[in-house]
Write a protein that holds these residues in place. Sequence first.
Motif, short mmCIF file in Angstrom:
data_model
loop_
_atom_site.label_atom_id
_atom_site.label_comp_id
_atom_site.label_asym_id
_atom_site.label_seq_id
_atom_site.Cartn_x
_atom_site.Cartn_y
_atom_site.Cartn_z
N PHE A 152 50.74 33.71 -30.58
CA PHE A 152 49.27 33.83 -30.52
C PHE A 152 48.83 35.28 -30.71
CE2 PHE A 152 49.88 29.81 -28.19
CZ PHE A 152 49.03 29.01 -28.93
N PHE A 157 44.93 32.77 -33.01
CA PHE A 157 44.86 31.34 -32.70
C PHE A 157 44.74 30.60 -34.03
CE2 PHE A 157 42.94 27.33 -31.36
CZ PHE A 157 43.76 27.01 -30.29
N SER A 158 45.83 30.05 -34.49
CA SER A 158 45.90 29.46 -35.83
C SER A 158 46.83 28.25 -35.81
CB SER A 158 46.44 30.50 -36.82
OG SER A 158 47.79 30.82 -36.49
N PRO A 159 46.83 27.45 -36.89
CA PRO A 159 47.79 26.34 -36.95
C PRO A 159 49.23 26.82 -36.78
CG PRO A 159 46.15 26.08 -38.66
CD PRO A 159 45.91 27.42 -38.04
N SER A 161 50.36 29.54 -35.04
CA SER A 161 50.67 29.90 -33.65
C SER A 161 50.75 28.65 -32.77
CB SER A 161 49.65 30.89 -33.10
OG SER A 161 48.35 30.37 -33.14
N ILE A 162 49.93 27.66 -33.07
CA ILE A 162 50.00 26.39 -32.32
C ILE A 162 51.32 25.69 -32.58
CG2 ILE A 162 48.98 24.08 -32.09
CD1 ILE A 162 46.24 25.47 -32.69
N SER A 163 51.75 25.68 -33.85
CA SER A 163 53.03 25.08 -34.22
C SER A 163 54.18 25.80 -33.52
CB SER A 163 53.20 25.11 -35.73
OG SER A 163 54.36 24.44 -36.14
N PHE A 165 54.05 27.49 -30.73
CA PHE A 165 53.96 27.18 -29.31
C PHE A 165 54.55 25.79 -29.01
CE2 PHE A 165 51.83 25.34 -25.62
CZ PHE A 165 52.08 26.32 -24.67
N LEU A 166 54.21 24.81 -29.84
CA LEU A 166 54.73 23.45 -29.65
C LEU A 166 56.25 23.41 -29.78
CD1 LEU A 166 52.06 21.38 -31.61
CD2 LEU A 166 52.37 21.47 -29.12
#
Length: 191
Positions: A152, A157-159, A161-163, A165-166
Motif C-alpha cells: 500500500f 491504494f490500487s488493484p 496493492s490489494i492483490s 495484500f490478499l
Amino acid sequence: MIFLVAVISYILGSIPAGFIISNLVFKTDIRKLGSGNVGATNVFRNFGKGPGFVTFVFDFLKGTLACYIGKKLGGEFGQAVALLFAVLGHMYSFVLKFKAGKGVATAFGSLLAIDYRFALLLLAIFIVILLLFRIVSLASIIVATISGILGFVWFGFSPLSISIFLIASLIVYKHKSNIKRLKAREEKKIF
C-alpha cells in the motif's frame, strides 16, 4: 481480456513442479514426504539441492510469465489479476485436487515481473531473516506480512496493492501448521 488473464494465470500457477519432479525423477509422491507440501523447501529437504532449486525456478517462472502476460493483455490491472490467480493456482491446484503449495516462490516471481525493486527489497529482507534464524517458514511469514503492508505504501491504494495484500494474507494462512511448530519450537532449520 481480464477473464483470460485470470484463466491463463490460474492454469500456469496450477502446474505442480515439485509433484512432477518427485514422480518423474524419484518415482515418489512428494506429498507423502516431510511437510507434504509440493514446494521447493520440501523438495530440497527430501531430494536435495538440485531438485529443490529446479522446483523453485519453475514455481518462480510461472508467476513471472503470468504477470508478463497480464501486463500485455490488461496493463497494471492485468498484472494484479495475474498475481492473484497465479498464486491461487499454485496454492489450490486443480491438478492436485485443490491442495498444493504455499505460494512464496510464485508470488516472488510475480512481484519481480511487476516491480523488480519491490521484489528485491523483499528478497533482501527474506535473506537477512533466513540467515539470522535459518527457518524458511519464519522468513516467508515475516516477508509476506511486510509485503502486505508495504504494498500500500509502494503502490498506493490500487488493484495491485490489494492483490498483494490478499496473497500475503493467504501465504500466512497457508503457513498455519508452520506457525504451530514455530510456537512449539519444533520447526526445522534449513541449515
